[in-house]
Design an enzyme around this catalytic site. Structure first.
Site, mmCIF file in Angstrom:
data_model
loop_
_atom_site.group_PDB
_atom_site.id
_atom_site.type_symbol
_atom_site.label_atom_id
_atom_site.label_comp_id
_atom_site.label_asym_id
_atom_site.label_seq_id
_atom_site.Cartn_x
_atom_site.Cartn_y
_atom_site.Cartn_z
ATOM 1 C CE LYS A 32 94.015 99.348 71.535
ATOM 2 N NZ LYS A 32 94.741 100.364 70.749
ATOM 3 C CB THR A 33 87.972 102.582 72.376
ATOM 4 O OG1 THR A 33 89.159 102.346 73.138
ATOM 5 C CG2 THR A 33 86.854 102.949 73.333
ATOM 6 C CG ASP A 219 89.047 99.777 75.799
ATOM 7 O OD1 ASP A 219 90.028 99.354 75.151
ATOM 8 O OD2 ASP A 219 88.552 100.904 75.617
ATOM 9 C CD GLU A 220 93.251 101.471 77.479
ATOM 10 O OE1 GLU A 220 94.402 100.997 77.408
ATOM 11 O OE2 GLU A 220 92.918 102.531 76.932
ATOM 12 C CD GLN A 250 98.295 102.411 73.883
ATOM 13 O OE1 GLN A 250 97.809 103.341 74.500
ATOM 14 N NE2 GLN A 250 97.741 101.908 72.801
ATOM 15 N NE ARG A 604 97.461 108.287 74.359
ATOM 16 C CZ ARG A 604 96.746 107.282 73.847
ATOM 17 N NH1 ARG A 604 95.444 107.321 73.860
ATOM 18 N NH2 ARG A 604 97.338 106.244 73.301
HETATM 19 N N1 LIG Z 1 87.405 103.337 60.674
HETATM 20 C C1 LIG Z 1 87.539 104.552 61.187
HETATM 21 N N2 LIG Z 1 87.204 105.626 60.463
HETATM 22 C C2 LIG Z 1 87.354 106.880 60.976
HETATM 23 N N3 LIG Z 1 87.831 107.157 62.200
HETATM 24 C C3 LIG Z 1 88.181 106.120 62.971
HETATM 25 C C4 LIG Z 1 88.059 104.772 62.520
HETATM 26 N N4 LIG Z 1 88.488 103.966 63.510
HETATM 27 C C5 LIG Z 1 88.855 104.777 64.537
HETATM 28 N N5 LIG Z 1 88.675 106.066 64.232
HETATM 29 C C6 LIG Z 1 88.978 107.242 65.088
HETATM 30 O O1 LIG Z 1 90.334 107.168 65.485
HETATM 31 C C7 LIG Z 1 90.510 107.642 66.805
HETATM 32 C C8 LIG Z 1 91.124 106.560 67.665
HETATM 33 O O2 LIG Z 1 90.180 105.528 67.905
HETATM 34 P P1 LIG Z 1 90.109 104.738 69.290
HETATM 35 O O3 LIG Z 1 90.131 105.702 70.400
HETATM 36 O O4 LIG Z 1 89.002 103.776 69.192
HETATM 37 O O5 LIG Z 1 91.514 103.988 69.207
HETATM 38 P P2 LIG Z 1 92.177 102.990 70.243
HETATM 39 O O6 LIG Z 1 92.806 101.905 69.446
HETATM 40 O O7 LIG Z 1 91.207 102.617 71.268
HETATM 41 O O8 LIG Z 1 93.334 103.923 70.847
HETATM 42 P P3 LIG Z 1 94.126 103.749 72.241
HETATM 43 O O9 LIG Z 1 95.102 102.636 72.021
HETATM 44 O O10 LIG Z 1 94.832 105.046 72.413
HETATM 45 O O11 LIG Z 1 93.113 103.443 73.284
HETATM 46 C C9 LIG Z 1 89.133 108.038 67.293
HETATM 47 O O12 LIG Z 1 88.990 109.427 67.121
HETATM 48 C C10 LIG Z 1 88.211 107.246 66.387
HETATM 49 O O13 LIG Z 1 86.956 107.862 66.250
HETATM 50 MG MG LIG Z 2 91.163 102.907 73.353
#
Ligand SMILES: Nc1ncnc2c1ncn2[C@@H]1O[C@H](COP(=O)(O)OP(=O)(O)OP(=O)(O)O)[C@@H](O)[C@H]1O
Ligand SMILES: [Mg+2]
Length: 736
Positions: A32-33, A219-220, A250, A604
């Site tokens: 997402k981020t 975000d969040e 979350q 995490r």
């Molecule tokens: N398409 C992709 N290819 C490779 N790595 C990815 C891809 N998408 C996300 N990632 C990696 O996966 C990990 C999680 O991504 P991110 O932090 O954006 O997730 P999130 O959904 O925001 O998580 P959270 O809910 O914990 O905030 C990061 O290390 C990111 O670089």
């Molecule tokens: Mg995130």
């Protein structure tokens, strides 16, 4: 290959959907981020949106910093014009510009929780509110909840007719707000509430920001409260280019007014919302992800999601139950040490998570003993220390003498012989004439009740006025140095000549460093700017980038972060889920919130997840016996390897004895972790096999000596007290 090729199909769809409301609802670690940062890049590079027109809001300063970094990497020219900001710092920037439209001065002060408490004390004194019945803290909590829902004092009052208790709160709220305003101060909740008020009452200001922020991202989003929701809603009202990302699983800030409905109702609030779900997790191994999914499945009333990963299966999750919390910490610290020793990772790959801040203490002790660098996120914040608050109060007084609290804090620091009666009389005069405390000080000569004590006040006023007149010619650091010199603050500490005073001097030096760093990094450094930056430092900011240390933090602080190895500790009923949640009015609901927190914690972890707990634990000096957390039982045993620690009777007895010794040490003052400055003994004058004398346990034979980073851990078989482990510097053993 473009940067967008590294995204999966759903992620790309989200990045390319730039116009109109967009809701990205997805589980942990699904990118997402990452989508947000790529979306910013796409808007600038492909859609030629002016970076100036983009606003991204995140939850913590740490997250904002990380996002800023990622955007800088992706976007070349212009990235720094994008606003990446927390809700609070966004509002500060808006209010600094326009708050004079709603009756405040633009150099307002931001009150932290200590300031709020002192102000509430003052309010209660003035209104004759019995603080034994109405605690300052609960009054403040009630006011905070009201502000989080944008209920102002007048509306609050209207809602409580006939309810005597609430009427008192309404009175306190009204007076508290009145005093804030007359001090030209805002509390944290005001930052959001006043911005909303500004937008609602000044359409031209709102319209300026409509044009300014054509593209909004949050975000969040699951953790926004009513006031924040309203703020976003107002900002997005004209162009509807709002993209929010979040995970209802979350949502962990209900206690701060976060409203999970905000995410569930997004589609209602914004017509023709496009919804995108991300289902592939890139962060964790299959085992970790499956375990987390199984735990969160026990919550009802969630949007169903399936989360899968192409990552390797990974090792099973490790579950350990220990006899005591000390053994638990010993294991965690030992495991981290061996990982680094074996070259399996760095200290910074490891995070120790727990439910409450107080749990950090035992881990700190063990880490100090092992000589492992660590960073405690939370706990006593640098800026909450006395010497730092004093000096900041001087700066605040010079910056904005309407801040009565700051003025009162330092009027007798250093001692100026101004008594409580004098201060009371000045306050009365200020109240009577509706002026600030400082303005009354300036008129001390004219306050008849003061008579001769007025002369004691004058030098203080003169001092402040002189510094203020120098303000245009001095940098912030020069100003601070002048305050330190003129007040003799450090001189007095040097004269004290204690270790504690030395620590305080070091803190002050650190504050000077901070000012200098600020001056170097800010575009046009000002005193107000510095105070603002300081006021916004959340706990998480003590996490510096690029340094190699173990991170200790609460589950709440860990949101959005990721680590290869995660130790989720204290997995016990009554601790996690918390005692409060189990005994609340609506335990089922509260336990669901705890379960979401558990889901946050588990997700995490990238490679390895350890779940640990202890049979016995000290909580506020009392031994607690807690059963294993229900969350452990929700992890399918197929995914988890339990290392049960079955102990035979004899061993158990020995452990209990060791535990009693540790408890004694734990309770002794010397063990305050913050002052934990053990000097490593210059060798010991006894060795293994020697007979030693202990002041309490009597005679015994040294069984083992282990050298730690800063001290020795000595095991002794006492004749009557049995086997005990102790730190050499505390045990003060004598060879006989
Ligand atoms: N398409 C992709 N290819 C490779 N790595 C990815 C891809 N998408 C996300 N990632 C990696 O996966 C990990 C999680 O991504 P991110 O932090 O954006 O997730 P999130 O959904 O925001 O998580 P959270 O809910 O914990 O905030 C990061 O290390 C990111 O670089
Ligand atoms: Mg995130």
């Amino acid at each position: 290959m473009s940067i967008y090729d590294t995204l999966n199909e759903q992620q790309r769809e989200a990045v390319f959907h730039t116009e109109g409301p967009l809701l990205i609802l997805a589980g942990a670690g699904s990118g997402k981020t990452r989508v947000l940062t790529h979306r910013i890049a796409y808007l600038i590079e492909e859609q030629h949106v002016n970076p100036w027109n983009i606003l991204a809001i995140t939850f913590t300063n740490k997250a904002a910093g990380e996002m800023r970094e990622r955007v800088d990497q992706l976007v070349g020219f212009g990235a720094d014009s994008v606003w990446v900001s927390t809700f609070h710092s966004l509002c500060v920037r808006i209010l600094r510009r326009y708050i004079d439209r709603i009756g405040y001065g633009t150099s307002f002060t931001i009150y932290d929780s200590d300031d709020q408490k002192s102000l509430m004390k003052e309010v209660c004194r003035k209104l004759n509110i019995d603080t034994k019945i109405y605690k300052e803290r609960s009054l403040l909590a009630a006011i905070s909840s009201a502000k989080n829902e944008l209920v102002n004092p007048m509306e609050f009052e209207l809602n409580v007719l006939g309810d005597f208790g609430k009427k008192k709160i309404a009175e306190a709220y009204k007076e508290y707000q009145r005093q804030l305003q007359s001090n030209n101060a805002l509390d944290f909740d005001d930052l959001i509430m006043k911005t909303v008020e500004l937008f609602q009452t000044c359409p031209d200001v709102l319209d300026y920001y409509h044009e300014r922020f054509r593209y909004l991202m949050v975000d969040e989003y699951q953790d926004t409260n009513g006031a924040q929701f309203q703020l976003i809603h107002l900002l997005a009202r004209k162009y509807h280019n709002l993209c929010v990302v979040g995970d209802d699983d979350q949502s962990i800030y209900k206690f701060r007014g976060a409203n999970i409905e905000n995410i569930l109702n997004f589609e209602k609030a914004f017509a023709d919302t496009k919804v995108i779900k991300l289902e592939q997790n890139y962060r964790s191994t299959q085992n970790i992800l499956n375990a987390a999914n199984e735990v969160i499945r026990n919550n009802t009333g969630r949007k169903a999601k399936t989360l899968w990963t192409e990552n390797e299966e990974g090792t099973p999750i490790l579950f350990h139950q220990f006899q005591t919390s000390f053994e638990e910490a010993e294991f965690v610290v030992g495991d981290i040490a061996s990982k680094v020793r074996e070259g399996e990772g760095e200290y910074s790959d490891c995070a120790v998570l727990y439910r409450t801040n107080a749990q950090s203490r035992v881990f700190e002790e063990k880490l100090v003993f092992a000589g492992i660098p660590y960073k405690l996120v939370g706990g006593v914040n640098f800026y909450a220390r006395k010497e730092i608050k004093d000096l900041l109060a001087y700066l605040k007084t010079i910056d904005n003498a309407l801040d009565d609290l700051a003025v009162r804090r330092i009027i007798n620091v250093p001692k100026r012989g101004i008594g409580a009666t004098t201060l009371g009389r000045i306050q009365d005069y200020a109240d009577e004439h509706e002026m600030s405390f400082y303005d009354a000080l300036k008129l001390a000569d004219e306050i008849p009740a003061l008579s001769r004590s007025a002369s004691k006040v004058k030098p203080f006023v003169l001092f402040i006025q002189t510094l203020r007149s120098k303000l245009p010619f001095l940098s912030v650091s020069e100003l601070l140095k002048e305050i330190i010199d003129e007040t003799g603050y450090v001189r007095d500490l040097v004269a004290e000549d204690t270790e504690e005073a030395q620590g305080r001097i070091e803190n002050i030096e650190e504050l000077v460093n901070k000012v200098v760093t600020y001056e170097e990094s800010a575009e046009s450094p000002t005193l107000s700017g510095f105070l603002e930056e300081v006021a916004l430092v959340a706990d998480i900011d003590s996490l510096e980038e690029g340094s190699n240390y173990v991170v200790l933090m609460t589950l709440h602080s860990a949101k959005g972060l990721e680590f290869p190895n995660v130790y989720l500790t204290g997995m016990e009923e009554g601790l996690f889920p918390s005692y409060m949640s189990l005994h609340s009015d609506d335990p089922e609901k509260e336990i669901e919130e705890e379960r979401r927190l558990c889901y946050v914690g588990m997700t995490r972890a990238m490679k390895k997840l350890y779940l640990t707990c202890a049979r016995q634990r000290l909580v506020r000096g009392e031994v607690q016996y807690n059963p294993v957390s229900r969350f452990i039982k929700e992890v399918p045993s197929l995914l988890m390897e339990s290392a049960g620690h079955k102990t035979d009777k004899l061993k158990e007895a020995q452990k209990n004895a060791a535990y009693a010794a540790a408890k004694t040490a734990f309770k002794s003052k010397a063990f305050e972790p913050r002052q934990f400055t053990v000097k490593k003994s210059e060798g010991l004058d006894y060795g293994v096999g020697d007979t030693v004398q202990h002041i309490k346990f009597g005679r015994g034979v040294v069984a083992a000596i282990v050298e730690g980073g800063k001290d020795y851990e000595v095991t002794v078989d006492f004749e009557s007290a049995g086997r005990k482990k102790m730190f050499a510097s505390f045990a003060k053993l004598k060879k006989v």
